[in-house]
Design a protein around this motif. Structure first.
Motif, mmCIF file in Angstrom:
data_model
loop_
_atom_site.group_PDB
_atom_site.id
_atom_site.type_symbol
_atom_site.label_atom_id
_atom_site.label_comp_id
_atom_site.label_asym_id
_atom_site.label_seq_id
_atom_site.Cartn_x
_atom_site.Cartn_y
_atom_site.Cartn_z
ATOM 1 N N THR A 211 41.228 35.345 33.263
ATOM 2 C CA THR A 211 40.305 35.832 34.286
ATOM 3 C C THR A 211 39.931 37.288 34.071
ATOM 4 O OG1 THR A 211 41.346 34.321 35.867
ATOM 5 C CG2 THR A 211 39.981 36.062 36.794
ATOM 6 N N PHE A 212 40.720 37.996 33.268
ATOM 7 C CA PHE A 212 40.526 39.442 33.109
ATOM 8 C C PHE A 212 40.209 39.843 31.671
ATOM 9 C CE2 PHE A 212 43.757 38.357 36.245
ATOM 10 C CZ PHE A 212 43.183 38.860 37.402
ATOM 11 N N LYS B 230 35.801 40.026 32.086
ATOM 12 C CA LYS B 230 35.571 38.959 33.056
ATOM 13 C C LYS B 230 35.701 39.495 34.473
ATOM 14 C CE LYS B 230 35.580 34.893 32.419
ATOM 15 N NZ LYS B 230 34.468 33.921 32.465
ATOM 16 N N SER B 231 36.611 40.445 34.678
ATOM 17 C CA SER B 231 36.790 41.055 35.990
ATOM 18 C C SER B 231 37.079 42.533 35.792
ATOM 19 C CB SER B 231 37.952 40.379 36.745
ATOM 20 O OG SER B 231 38.156 40.974 38.005
ATOM 21 N N ARG C 17 36.661 44.851 41.236
ATOM 22 C CA ARG C 17 36.875 43.460 41.642
ATOM 23 C C ARG C 17 38.349 43.086 41.543
ATOM 24 N NH1 ARG C 17 35.072 38.625 37.882
ATOM 25 N NH2 ARG C 17 36.200 36.937 38.912
ATOM 26 N N THR C 18 39.029 43.541 40.494
ATOM 27 C CA THR C 18 40.447 43.216 40.316
ATOM 28 C C THR C 18 41.295 43.872 41.396
ATOM 29 O OG1 THR C 18 40.120 43.025 37.919
ATOM 30 C CG2 THR C 18 42.375 43.286 38.699
ATOM 31 N N GLU D 151 29.299 39.712 36.687
ATOM 32 C CA GLU D 151 30.609 39.067 36.828
ATOM 33 C C GLU D 151 31.716 40.107 36.766
ATOM 34 O OE1 GLU D 151 33.405 35.596 34.760
ATOM 35 O OE2 GLU D 151 31.297 35.805 34.182
ATOM 36 N N GLU D 152 31.587 41.068 35.851
ATOM 37 C CA GLU D 152 32.600 42.115 35.732
ATOM 38 C C GLU D 152 32.591 43.060 36.920
ATOM 39 O OE1 GLU D 152 33.057 46.275 33.357
ATOM 40 O OE2 GLU D 152 32.686 44.535 32.079
ATOM 41 N N TYR E 42 32.047 38.680 43.316
ATOM 42 C CA TYR E 42 31.653 37.682 42.318
ATOM 43 C C TYR E 42 32.165 36.292 42.694
ATOM 44 C CZ TYR E 42 31.678 34.849 38.102
ATOM 45 O OH TYR E 42 31.513 33.826 37.219
#
Length: 426
Positions: free
Chosen positions: A42-43, A53-54, A58-59, A379-380, A385
């Protein structure tokens, strides 16, 4: 007789309220084992285009939301088991270690997430344990729709009209007040940003406007609908020098800290108390769009994007396209409105829907850059997202989707270019 244990695998459903999966697990078991797994996929950093990806904003929001869910369980005398790795490897081991009878989870619709679910299901099947699927991300349950998935209208206006006329929004499930938890010696730690993102350079200062977690989401919703709030004004500032309304509920909806049904019923309560308002309608409309995009992916899968995938390659060289993309990403295009919106996205992880559409319009039709590179960057960066929302929205701006000419009414290119004050040959 040994107690029946159910493992509840949390993903994008980080809440206690209106969580049918959790309520059902409590009712059908003697004790539950709540689990959240940080999947490194996911990252990860993609090669082309080079985006995560993140990203860090967002993380961080996700970390806060997981921590808030853990705290909610702790207040009930239990905890949330937090692990880092691939769910298809971890969950079968937990099942055997804790003698789990069943595993519950919420079904996803995007390809990466459904592949993980399928892999988990296959691994569990080999040890004769069932993975039970629930649906908790939509306003309307699919079984309550006035048509089967295969017959869902591809035109949003038709989907909205028939659904609002013939389907009902169910009441929310209450938050559990008593839970029996499986005993665990080590409940694990939530990984830090450096561990998850695996690069120090990406972990930069964050403008912490929005806080993750169920209680933070419910508080934001309550304040949004409280008498005297900006929602009741005809004009409310949204940023980047533009006026309009934005509820900013999407980050909590994206990770499941807020249930769409909870938002719906609280809006309806506000309507009953204070009267109707156009901004109330905008919130409900946003929930319907979320449903529509999820059901489109459920119905069509990747074929929703086929029309765009078959388009001829851009006339730009890769070097030219990458250079223009970097200008757009860094907010250095020279177009004031575009750059303002992009700076807002980069600094806070959030930009209004108006800003998103303008940013996508500029990238696709002015800079002539492949739309998928813009969608990957969103997305990042986007704190809210959600796969269906992000990729389907970008596809519609790029001229795709399955609704034919009717879908073009959802995206008016001439209007967007006029807002950008640009004349361009398409």
């Amino acid at each position: 007789m040994k107690p029946k244990k159910i493992l509840v695998w949390f993903r994008n459903d980080l809440r206690l309220h209106d969580n049918e999966m959790l309520v059902e697990a409590i009712a059908k078991s003697n004790e539950i084992l709540p689990v959240y797994i940080f999947d490194p996929r996911t990252f990860q950093l993609s090669v082309e285009p080079p985006v995560f990806k993140s990203g860090n904003i967002r993380t961080r929001f996700l970390q806060e939301s997981v921590a808030a869910l853990r705290e909610s369980f702790q207040q009930l005398g239990g905890n949330l088991l937090v692990l880092n790795g691939h769910p298809e490897d971890i969950l079968p081991d937990l099942v055997e270690q804790y003698d789990i009878a069943e595993v519950y989870h919420h079904r996803e619709v995007a390809s990466a997430e459904t592949i993980v679910s399928a892999d988990v299901e296959d691994r569990l099947w080999k040890i004769q344990v069932n993975l039970r699927h629930f649906i908790g991300h939509t306003l309307y349950n699919k079984e309550d729709l006035p048509f089967p998935i295969k017959d869902i209208p591809d035109v949003f206006a038709q989907f909205k009209k028939k659904t609002e006329r013939d389907a009902i929004v169910k009441a929310c499930f209450l938050s559990p007040e008593v839970i029996n938890f499986t005993e665990v010696d080590d409940w694990g730690l939530i990984p830090d940003l450096q561990t998850l993102l695996q690069v120090d350079a990406l972990v930069e200062p964050i403008q912490h406007e929005l806080i993750g977690g169920e209680q933070a989401g419910l508080q934001h919703l309550s304040e949004l609908l409280a008498p005297g709030a900006a929602i009741y004004l005809k004009i409310a500032k949204t940023g980047a020098g533009k006026a309009g309304f934005s509820s900013r509920l999407s980050p909590w909806l994206a990770v499941g800290c807020l249930s769409p049904r909870m938002v719906y019923w609280m809006v309806k309560d506000a309507e009953e108390e204070h009267g109707g308002h156009a901004n109330f309608n905008q919130i409900i409309l946003g929930l319907l769009w979320r449903d529509y995009f999820r059901f489109m992916l459920k119905k069509h899968g990747f074929t929703f994007f086929e029309e765009l995938a078959e388009q001829p390659a851009q006339v730009l060289t890769q070097a030219e396209e990458n250079s223009l993309l970097e200008q757009w990403k860094s907010g250095a295009t020279g177009h004031g409105l575009v750059d303002d919106y992009m700076q807002q996205l980069n600094e806070t992880g959030f930009v209004t829907n108006t800003g998103r559409v303008l940013l996508a319009t500029y990238l696709i039709y002015v800079l002539k850059v492949n739309w998928m590179k813009g969608a990957a960057y969103f997305e990042e960066k986007s704190i809210d997202y959600a796969p269906a929302n992000n990729w389907c929205n970008w596809a519609i701006v790029a001229g795709g989707g399955k609704a034919g000419h009717a879908s073009k009414s959802t995206f008016n290119l001439d209007k967007q270019l006029k807002m950008l004050d640009i004349n361009v040959s398409i």
